[in-house]
Design an enzyme around this catalytic site. Structure first.
Site, mmCIF file in Angstrom:
data_model
loop_
_atom_site.group_PDB
_atom_site.id
_atom_site.type_symbol
_atom_site.label_atom_id
_atom_site.label_comp_id
_atom_site.label_asym_id
_atom_site.label_seq_id
_atom_site.Cartn_x
_atom_site.Cartn_y
_atom_site.Cartn_z
ATOM 1 N N GLY A 134 0.821 -1.200 0.000
ATOM 2 C CA GLY A 134 0.000 0.000 0.000
ATOM 3 C C GLY A 134 0.854 1.248 0.000
ATOM 4 O O GLY A 134 2.075 1.193 -0.190
ATOM 5 N N ALA A 190 2.605 0.875 3.799
ATOM 6 C CA ALA A 190 3.243 -0.321 4.326
ATOM 7 C C ALA A 190 3.113 -1.475 3.347
ATOM 8 O O ALA A 190 2.316 -1.451 2.409
ATOM 9 C CB ALA A 190 2.624 -0.707 5.679
ATOM 10 N N LYS A 228 2.905 -6.107 9.166
ATOM 11 C CA LYS A 228 2.769 -4.877 8.380
ATOM 12 C C LYS A 228 4.069 -4.103 8.542
ATOM 13 O O LYS A 228 4.347 -3.534 9.596
ATOM 14 C CB LYS A 228 1.573 -4.058 8.843
ATOM 15 C CG LYS A 228 1.454 -2.709 8.135
ATOM 16 C CD LYS A 228 0.112 -2.044 8.385
ATOM 17 C CE LYS A 228 -0.974 -2.663 7.534
ATOM 18 N NZ LYS A 228 -2.206 -1.858 7.484
ATOM 19 N N ASP A 245 -10.599 6.138 9.845
ATOM 20 C CA ASP A 245 -10.466 5.681 8.453
ATOM 21 C C ASP A 245 -11.262 4.397 8.248
ATOM 22 O O ASP A 245 -10.716 3.377 7.827
ATOM 23 C CB ASP A 245 -8.996 5.476 8.104
ATOM 24 C CG ASP A 245 -8.803 5.192 6.614
ATOM 25 O OD1 ASP A 245 -9.721 5.508 5.827
ATOM 26 O OD2 ASP A 245 -7.749 4.653 6.235
#
Length: 701
Positions: A20, A23, A43, A149
């Site tokens: 992404g 990460a 991650k 988010d």
């Protein structure tokens, strides 16, 4: 290029799942004694974020909070650590897909997500959010955790039908870093709440709004907010007000009231908590589908992603083979080392030294049978191992015996030397040596040393913003550039402060370390609240009423745009008592004012003037009586400040200023003026022959 499994600290990275903007995510394992294995997700924060000290500090602070979250609808965080220069987060591994993949695959298959499954997933999300929002510390103080988010990428659905929220706390750290790459911001903007899009303070109700957007998208298969740019999307989020009339027709009628409440523009009008939203969703789900079972979600996901399931089963076999091959290589390498030790006849005595390595330097070849990282499961030849170990032990004992014997001999030798008398010999006279002078050698000139430092590596950094045209400053110095632009010839490794300034928007400031691997920076400005226009709607109980704002007549009473400030609003119509109100409105605020106009009272016939009574002293007005003559048969009542509610003899007369006609001269009347925040003003007046004007000085409480 295919990913090769490799160690990473105390973990073994098996497969790279996704990459992404912030990460990389890996499927990983950790190992323990007696064949213990645990599957998890790693991650790994990308280098440009790992180098940002502010981001890492905020990520660490948030991780300390969210590591305490343990709920069936939240992905569990295990650890926040560092291997070398790489920061990572270890978390619960979910074997499944994210909600974005579910929505996209449903579109590809020309099918919709069944309504009961959409309601169930939304209720599970709300359940996890309610747990996080209400979480308290060990002292009973609320942690005030907000996700910020809630988007399809951060909702994971397992093949067993579990719904999990991921990235609690990570979103806050990422959003507090001023710069964002295009890949990150795209997902965040579309699912923001109005207060978040306006840059205002937020609480758990912003997550409720985002959950409503997810429910809308699951039902309709369409995004709620779209636009040509992120700025357009932000504007739509701030301005949109949803009602039964403008909501998408695909939303079933029984879901519409619930969705409208979740998507209320004003947080005060939404569900008070995510728990209330979860209860409403659950009641609706089981009242309409009384035979619903959570297993239906798992069956739907398995059927929708049956191809991926087959591939994953094959990948599982490959992973097992890879693990077996890796272990076999480790065993063979260890065997070869033991054989070299067993057959080398000139082995020196080993010297004990510290062989401990940091986690970042651990490689597969460094692992042995008892390290707890990669246990060996294959059958090995233990006899050879025991024999080699025994030979090493025997050689060690023999060397120790040799050293003991040598030590004893040396001790005895020094003992004898000390006991033996020493006979002094006569001194020997030596002749001075013959010195032969040779001609000196010519001086040798060393070659010149190049002391010129290597030229620094220069990099270019692209800067863009939405909207464009922002002034670019580096270390508080104006570069003369405006976005979009490119900063050229920045020495690699140099850290500088970038600041973007755009009128009527909040400034953006960020520390950047120049690197050749940096992607273009895209910044999005948040409007300065003091420059954001407010919206006002005015309604009255009579048609055709005249409305003025600061003495300016308004033709359209719906959606009036005003700059932040204070306004005097007056409403009037013939035959009705006028009204006025003082309004203070902030940037981005949406308000509705309603005025109720009362009809003017019927004219009052004045009673006959009483004849003066002889020998009766004249009436002296009391201190509370105000008598002023002015005008022609009118009573005008005003106040400072204006906007006070006026009653005359107990009847409502309107809001100051008020004009009443046809009051007979010599008649007495009681006037009361009230206004919130001010003391009630009361006076008894006597009408004069030519009328009366009164201005009441209102005093604050």
């Amino acid at each position: 290029m295919a990913f090769e499994p490799k160690p990473f600290g105390k973990y073994f990275l098996m497969e790279r799942i996704a990459v992404g903007g912030m990460a990389e995510i890996y499927k990983a394992k950790t190992f323990g004694v007696d064949g213990f294995e645990k599957l998890l997700a790693i991650k790994k924060i990308l280098p440009n974020y790992s180098a940002d000290k502010e981001f890492i500090a905020m990520l660490t602070d948030e991780a300390k909070l969210v590591v305490k979250l343990s709920h069936t609808n939240i992905v569990q965080i295990y650890d926040l650590g560092k291997v070398g220069d790489d920061y990572y987060i270890s978390m619960e591994y979910i074997d499944g897909v994210n909600l974005r993949e579910v929505i996209n695959r449903s579109k590809e298959l020309n099918q919709s997500i069944p309504l009961p499954l959409a309601l169930f997933m939304a209720s599970e999300i709300a359940s996890g959010l309610d747990y996080a929002h209400s979480k308290r510390d060990d002292h009973g103080q609320p942690l005030e955790i907000v996700h910020r988010d809630i988007s399809p990428q951060n909702i994971l659905i397992s093949f067993e039908g579990e719904t999990k929220i991921v990235d609690f706390g990570i979103a806050k750290a990422a959003m507090n870093v001023s710069h964002t790459t295009a890949g990150i911001l795209k997902g965040k903007v579309t699912y923001m709440s109005p207060e978040q899009a306006s840059g205002n303070s937020i609480d758990g109700r912003t997550d409720i709004y985002s959950t409503g957007i997810l429910l809308y998208e699951m039902i309709t298969g369409e995004r709620l907010f779209t636009g040509e740019s992120q700025f357009d999307i932000l504007a739509k989020i701030r301005d949109s007000v949803f009602s039964d009339e403008n909501l998408n027709s695909k939303i079933p009628k029984e879901v519409r009231p619930l969705l409208i409440k979740a998507l209320a523009k004003n947080p005060e009008n939404r569900f008070e908590s995510a728990g209330d939203l979860q209860i409403a969703l659950t009641k609706l789900l089981y009242s309409k589908y009384d035979d619903f079972s959570p297993k239906q979600l798992g069956s739907f996901i398995q059927k929708t992603f049956q191809t991926e399931l087959k591939i994953r089963k094959q990948q599982t076999k490959i992973d097992r083979e890879t693990e077996n091959q890796t272990r076999s290589m480790l065993i063979n390498k260890m065997k070869s080392q033991e054989e070299i030790l067993a057959h080398n006849e000139s082995v020196e005595l080993p010297i004990l030294q510290d062989t401990t390595k940091p986690e970042s330097d651990i490689k597969p070849e460094d692992l042995d049978h008892g390290d707890g990282i990669m246990p060996i499961k294959e059958n090995t030849s233990t006899d050879a191992h025991i024999q080699n170990s025994s030979s090493s032990a025997i050689r060690l004992v023999l060397w120790m015996v040799v050293f003991i014997v040598l030590g004893g001999l040396l001790s005895y030798f020094f003992y004898l030397r000390n006991k033996t008398p020493v006979v002094e010999k006569p001194p020997v006279v030596e002749e001075p040596p013959l010195v032969v002078e040779e001609p000196p050698l010519p001086p040798v000139t060393p070659p010149p040393v190049d002391e010129t430092p290597p030229a620094p590596v220069l990099v270019d950094i692209k800067i863009a913003s939405t909207p464009p045209g922002a002034m670019i400053m580096v270390d508080n110095a104006d570069t003369g550039l405006k976005t979009p632009a490119q900063l050229n010839d920045i020495p690699e490794g140099k850290t500088f402060t970038l600041k973007l300034v755009l009128p009527q928007y909040l400034p953006i400031e960020q520390a950047i370390t120049a690197a050749s691997s940096l992607k273009p920076y895209t910044f999005i400005f948040i409007p300065d609240p003091q420059f954001v226009e407010a919206t006002l709607t005015i309604s009255t109980n009579v048609d055709g009423a005249s409305v003025t704002i600061n003495d300016k007549k308004q033709e359209n009473l719906s959606g009036i745009t005003l700059k932040p400030g204070t306004y005097i609003i007056q409403v009037s119509k013939n035959g009705y008592l006028p009204q006025s109100n003082t309004l203070t409105i902030a940037g981005g605020e949406v308000k509705t004012l309603s005025f109720t106009l009362d009809k003017k009272p019927e004219p009052v016939t004045p009673p006959p003037t009483p004849k003066p009574t002889p020998n009766k002293p004249p009436v002296t007005p009391s201190p509370d009586t105000v008598v002023e003559k002015s005008g022609s048969g009118k009573l005008r009542v005003d106040s400072n400040p204006r906007g006070g509610a006026v009653t005359i003899d107990g009847r409502k007369a309107g809001v100051t200023p008020v004009i009443t006609t046809n009051l007979a001269a010599g008649t007495s009347h009681t006037i009361v003026i009230t206004m919130p925040g001010y003391r009630t003003w009361t006076k008894t007046i006597t009408m004069g022959a030519k009328g009366l004007e009164i201005t009441a000085p209102l005093q604050r409480e």
